[in-house]
Design a protein around this motif. Sequence first.
Motif, PDB file in Angstrom:
ATOM      1  N   THR A  25     -35.029  61.226  -9.660  1.00  0.00           N
ATOM      2  CA  THR A  25     -36.104  61.761 -10.497  1.00  0.00           C
ATOM      3  C   THR A  25     -35.701  61.930 -11.955  1.00  0.00           C
ATOM      4  O   THR A  25     -36.458  62.493 -12.729  1.00  0.00           O
ATOM      5  N   GLY A  26     -34.511  61.493 -12.330  1.00  0.00           N
ATOM      6  CA  GLY A  26     -34.090  61.601 -13.721  1.00  0.00           C
ATOM      7  C   GLY A  26     -33.111  62.728 -13.987  1.00  0.00           C
ATOM      8  O   GLY A  26     -32.850  63.056 -15.141  1.00  0.00           O
ATOM      9  N   GLU A  58     -36.999  55.980 -17.909  1.00  0.00           N
ATOM     10  CA  GLU A  58     -36.807  57.434 -17.884  1.00  0.00           C
ATOM     11  C   GLU A  58     -37.418  58.021 -16.616  1.00  0.00           C
ATOM     12  O   GLU A  58     -38.531  57.663 -16.238  1.00  0.00           O
ATOM     13  N   GLY A  59     -36.672  58.893 -15.961  1.00  0.00           N
ATOM     14  CA  GLY A  59     -37.170  59.556 -14.764  1.00  0.00           C
ATOM     15  C   GLY A  59     -37.075  58.724 -13.501  1.00  0.00           C
ATOM     16  O   GLY A  59     -37.510  59.157 -12.446  1.00  0.00           O
ATOM     17  N   ARG A  60     -36.505  57.536 -13.578  1.00  0.00           N
ATOM     18  CA  ARG A  60     -36.420  56.676 -12.401  1.00  0.00           C
ATOM     19  C   ARG A  60     -35.085  56.807 -11.668  1.00  0.00           C
ATOM     20  O   ARG A  60     -35.009  56.622 -10.456  1.00  0.00           O
TER      21      ARG A  60
END
Length: 130
Positions: A25-26, A58-60
């Motif tokens: 989730t980053g 971002e956030g991956r």
Amino acid sequence: MAEALTQATGRRKRAVAQVRLFNGTGAITLNERPLERYFPTMARRMRVLEPLRVANVEGRYDIVAKLHGGGVNGQADALRLGIARALVALDPSLRTDLKRAGLLTRDARVVERKKYGLRKARRAPQYTKR
């Protein structure tokens, strides 16, 4: 913890960052501390997160890194290079964008060693005529 998708190493001056990427989730963990506690200043955090922003991921991914040696700026730049290299290892199509942004270049500037007979690396002792 799950198996790492990929890992890479970034270096700058005497600092070394060993970076591992996971699906997630980053969340970014540096020496078992969150990014906000390890780099309290926003400027360094922005510098570290730049490869994720350029690659638009971002956030991956969750990032876990071990940093040692050097100072705060050197560690931030080492981490930045490590993240960029890990992203390229994961998806080679990101290489052109990251390379164009200058994120895959290893900054080779290191402190020059002190030479015998000099006060510093190049500074000679003051000359006195009399």
